[in-house]
Design an enzyme around this catalytic site. Structure first.
Site, PDB file in Angstrom:
ATOM      1  N   CYS A  46      16.441 -34.446-131.581  1.00  0.00           N
ATOM      2  CA  CYS A  46      16.146 -35.100-132.856  1.00  0.00           C
ATOM      3  C   CYS A  46      15.193 -36.289-132.740  1.00  0.00           C
ATOM      4  O   CYS A  46      14.804 -36.855-133.761  1.00  0.00           O
ATOM      5  CB  CYS A  46      17.442 -35.565-133.518  1.00  0.00           C
ATOM      6  SG  CYS A  46      18.717 -34.293-133.565  1.00  0.00           S
ATOM      7  N   HIS A  70      18.358 -43.883-138.232  1.00  0.00           N
ATOM      8  CA  HIS A  70      18.555 -42.471-137.886  1.00  0.00           C
ATOM      9  C   HIS A  70      19.482 -41.865-138.939  1.00  0.00           C
ATOM     10  O   HIS A  70      19.209 -40.797-139.459  1.00  0.00           O
ATOM     11  CB  HIS A  70      19.143 -42.350-136.491  1.00  0.00           C
ATOM     12  CG  HIS A  70      19.211 -40.950-135.991  1.00  0.00           C
ATOM     13  ND1 HIS A  70      18.100 -40.135-135.944  1.00  0.00           N
ATOM     14  CD2 HIS A  70      20.245 -40.200-135.516  1.00  0.00           C
ATOM     15  CE1 HIS A  70      18.447 -38.947-135.461  1.00  0.00           C
ATOM     16  NE2 HIS A  70      19.744 -38.962-135.212  1.00  0.00           N
ATOM     17  N   GLU A 117      25.209 -46.256-134.632  1.00  0.00           N
ATOM     18  CA  GLU A 117      23.992 -46.958-135.035  1.00  0.00           C
ATOM     19  C   GLU A 117      24.308 -48.330-135.631  1.00  0.00           C
ATOM     20  O   GLU A 117      23.581 -49.301-135.369  1.00  0.00           O
ATOM     21  CB  GLU A 117      23.207 -46.115-136.038  1.00  0.00           C
ATOM     22  CG  GLU A 117      21.850 -46.699-136.358  1.00  0.00           C
ATOM     23  CD  GLU A 117      20.914 -45.737-137.068  1.00  0.00           C
ATOM     24  OE1 GLU A 117      19.702 -46.026-137.123  1.00  0.00           O
ATOM     25  OE2 GLU A 117      21.384 -44.697-137.568  1.00  0.00           O
ATOM     26  N   LYS A 135      17.164 -39.405-144.648  1.00  0.00           N
ATOM     27  CA  LYS A 135      17.789 -38.090-144.464  1.00  0.00           C
ATOM     28  C   LYS A 135      18.685 -37.743-145.648  1.00  0.00           C
ATOM     29  O   LYS A 135      18.993 -36.574-145.873  1.00  0.00           O
ATOM     30  CB  LYS A 135      18.596 -38.059-143.161  1.00  0.00           C
ATOM     31  CG  LYS A 135      17.739 -38.071-141.897  1.00  0.00           C
ATOM     32  CD  LYS A 135      18.603 -37.982-140.649  1.00  0.00           C
ATOM     33  CE  LYS A 135      17.774 -37.925-139.371  1.00  0.00           C
ATOM     34  NZ  LYS A 135      17.102 -39.206-139.059  1.00  0.00           N
ATOM     35  N   HIS A 138      18.297 -33.606-142.309  1.00  0.00           N
ATOM     36  CA  HIS A 138      17.919 -33.933-140.937  1.00  0.00           C
ATOM     37  C   HIS A 138      16.963 -32.858-140.438  1.00  0.00           C
ATOM     38  O   HIS A 138      17.367 -31.716-140.185  1.00  0.00           O
ATOM     39  CB  HIS A 138      19.175 -33.997-140.066  1.00  0.00           C
ATOM     40  CG  HIS A 138      18.935 -34.567-138.700  1.00  0.00           C
ATOM     41  ND1 HIS A 138      17.664 -34.770-138.184  1.00  0.00           N
ATOM     42  CD2 HIS A 138      19.797 -34.966-137.723  1.00  0.00           C
ATOM     43  CE1 HIS A 138      17.769 -35.278-136.978  1.00  0.00           C
ATOM     44  NE2 HIS A 138      19.040 -35.408-136.676  1.00  0.00           N
ATOM     45  N   PHE A 186      20.676 -35.711-129.770  1.00  0.00           N
ATOM     46  CA  PHE A 186      21.623 -35.081-128.864  1.00  0.00           C
ATOM     47  C   PHE A 186      21.180 -35.324-127.416  1.00  0.00           C
ATOM     48  O   PHE A 186      19.989 -35.386-127.117  1.00  0.00           O
ATOM     49  CB  PHE A 186      21.682 -33.576-129.117  1.00  0.00           C
ATOM     50  CG  PHE A 186      22.658 -33.163-130.192  1.00  0.00           C
ATOM     51  CD1 PHE A 186      23.379 -34.085-130.920  1.00  0.00           C
ATOM     52  CD2 PHE A 186      22.850 -31.819-130.480  1.00  0.00           C
ATOM     53  CE1 PHE A 186      24.278 -33.706-131.895  1.00  0.00           C
ATOM     54  CE2 PHE A 186      23.742 -31.407-131.461  1.00  0.00           C
ATOM     55  CZ  PHE A 186      24.456 -32.350-132.173  1.00  0.00           C
TER      56      PHE A 186
END
Length: 414
Positions: free
Chosen positions: A166, A299, A310, A331, A336, A395
């Site tokens: 990502c 994010h 986060e 997002k 995403h 990830f």
């Protein structure tokens, strides 16, 4: 050796709420939701049935119909369409041969042409054939988008593709920044692209990492992400090169920071250590302090673990200043987009600086007592932004953070 300043002179995007930059700005300003039923494939067997799908996308309306267009996957064509917009925005269409010789392309990718390959594989399974046909798959590699961009626009500079999950799109921009700084290229086309496809959709459903409804970043009732698709492209140039050709400068890329959680294949480091490290590195590269950041494009995936991480990382880096910085997740509007996410969010950051606004976090109806950040829940805000931090936490703990700033001319530039 003089280290070149690197500026943004062109922007392009295709995503669930827009087919171009003017549409994207308008949609971000009004908080449009592009999440809806996925129609690219059958979702009946999954936990979720929604996604940030690009609807009505027809590359033939923008690109010349040719044999090369037929060989492009959905991911490739979104990338090439967004690149054409970015080059046009930068005043580079048509591109002169001497410019193309010094221009490279760096893309972040993910599923590549998987959407096109899935039915081929399904037909193979149904046929009972002894051998899977390889030829159809060869045209749809994860690196094919960079290949198509380079070929379509005759670019002969550095070319590569990053796959850091990502954070791929942000990592590509960071690498392009370094290439220009080091004098390896005068101009770079960089960004990311990602299609919706069954294998990705099935994987995230199996992980129970998706929300059955739509993602609600930082909301108390969040249940996971919503997958999306799209492409985001920036044209980066050395300041010297941009000024020489009298280009319009939208913003400056000030810094990039990269780190690894070294923690787990999918789960983030709960302490936020890896994310904090990437943010610290980006700020140091940009030569600014945490107090000089005006907005954070988070994010913000809306998975419980990632949002908590986060929030913790932002508190670690910004201390008492953390609660005074607007932190929003786009997002919530487009889903995403995985390999394209960091790139589309970098495009968002440039637009926020240029247009003087902070995009909202939509679907935020129930404040989370563990989240004391200003997540901009009540619509976009007017704001003068000088420096924006954009976070991409992937990830495998692949973290990339970018700092984008308002371009300020100095005496040395004149």
């Amino acid at each position: 050796m003089k280290i070149e300043r690197v500026v943004v002179t062109g922007r392009g995007t295709v995503n669930a709420i827009a087919g171009n930059i003017p549409e994207f700005y308008k949609a971000l300003r009004t908080g449009i939701c592009g999440i809806g039923p996925v129609t690219l494939f059958d979702t009946s067997g999954y936990r979720s049935h929604t996604g940030g799908q690009v609807r009505g996308f027809d590359p033939g309306k923008t690109l010349p119909r040719s044999a090369s267009l037929k060989r492009m996957s959905r991911s490739d064509s979104m990338a090439v369409v967004a690149t054409l917009e970015a080059l046009s925005d930068a005043g580079l269409v048509p591109m002169l041969d001497d410019l193309a010789a010094h221009t490279g392309v760096v893309m972040g990718g993910g599923a590549g042409g998987m959407l096109e390959c899935e039915p081929i594989f399904a037909r193979y399974l149904e046929s009972g054939a002894d051998r899977l046909p390889v030829a159809p798959f060869a045209a749809f590699s994860c690196a094919s988008s960079a290949d198509h961009i380079a070929t379509h626009f005759k670019l002969m500079g550095p070319k590569t593709t990053f796959m850091t999950a990502c954070s791929s799109g942000a990592t590509a921009i960071g690498y392009a920044l370094d290439l220009i700084r080091q004098g390896e290229a005068k101009m770079m086309i960089c960004g990311g692209t990602e299609p919706l496809c069954q294998i990705t959709y099935a994987a995230f459903n199996a992980l129970q990492a998706v929300d059955p409804d739509y993602c609600k970043p930082f909301d108390r009732d969040r249940q996971g992400m919503t997958l999306g698709e799209g492409a985001g492209i920036l044209i980066l140039e050395s300041l010297t090169h941009a000024r020489r050709r009298k280009a319009r400068i939208y913003a400056e890329v000030l810094g990039c920071g990269i780190s690894c959680d070294a923690n787990h294949m999918t789960a983030p480091d709960a302490t936020g250590g890896g994310g904090a490290s990437a943010m610290h590195a980006a700020l140091a590269d940009a030569g600014i302090s945490p107090a000089q950041v005006d907005y954070i494009n988070a994010h913000g995936t809306a998975t419980p673990a990632n949002d908590r991480m986060e929030i913790q990382a932002i508190h670690t880096v910004f201390g008492e200043h953390a609660t005074h910085i607007p932190v929003s997740s786009t997002k919530s509007m487009i889903g995403h987009t995985l390999g394209a996410a960091g790139a589309i969010e970098a495009v968002t950051s440039v637009l926020a600086i240029e247009k003087g606004f902070i995009p909202p976090t939509i679907h935020h109806d129930h404040p989370d007592e563990t989240c004391d950040l200003d997540v901009v829940p009540d619509g976009a805000r007017d704001a003068t932004l000088n420096r924006v931090l954009s976070n991409s936490f992937a990830f495998g703990g692949n973290n990339t953070c970018l700092v984008v700033g308002r371009y300020v001319e100095t005496e040395e530039d004149r």
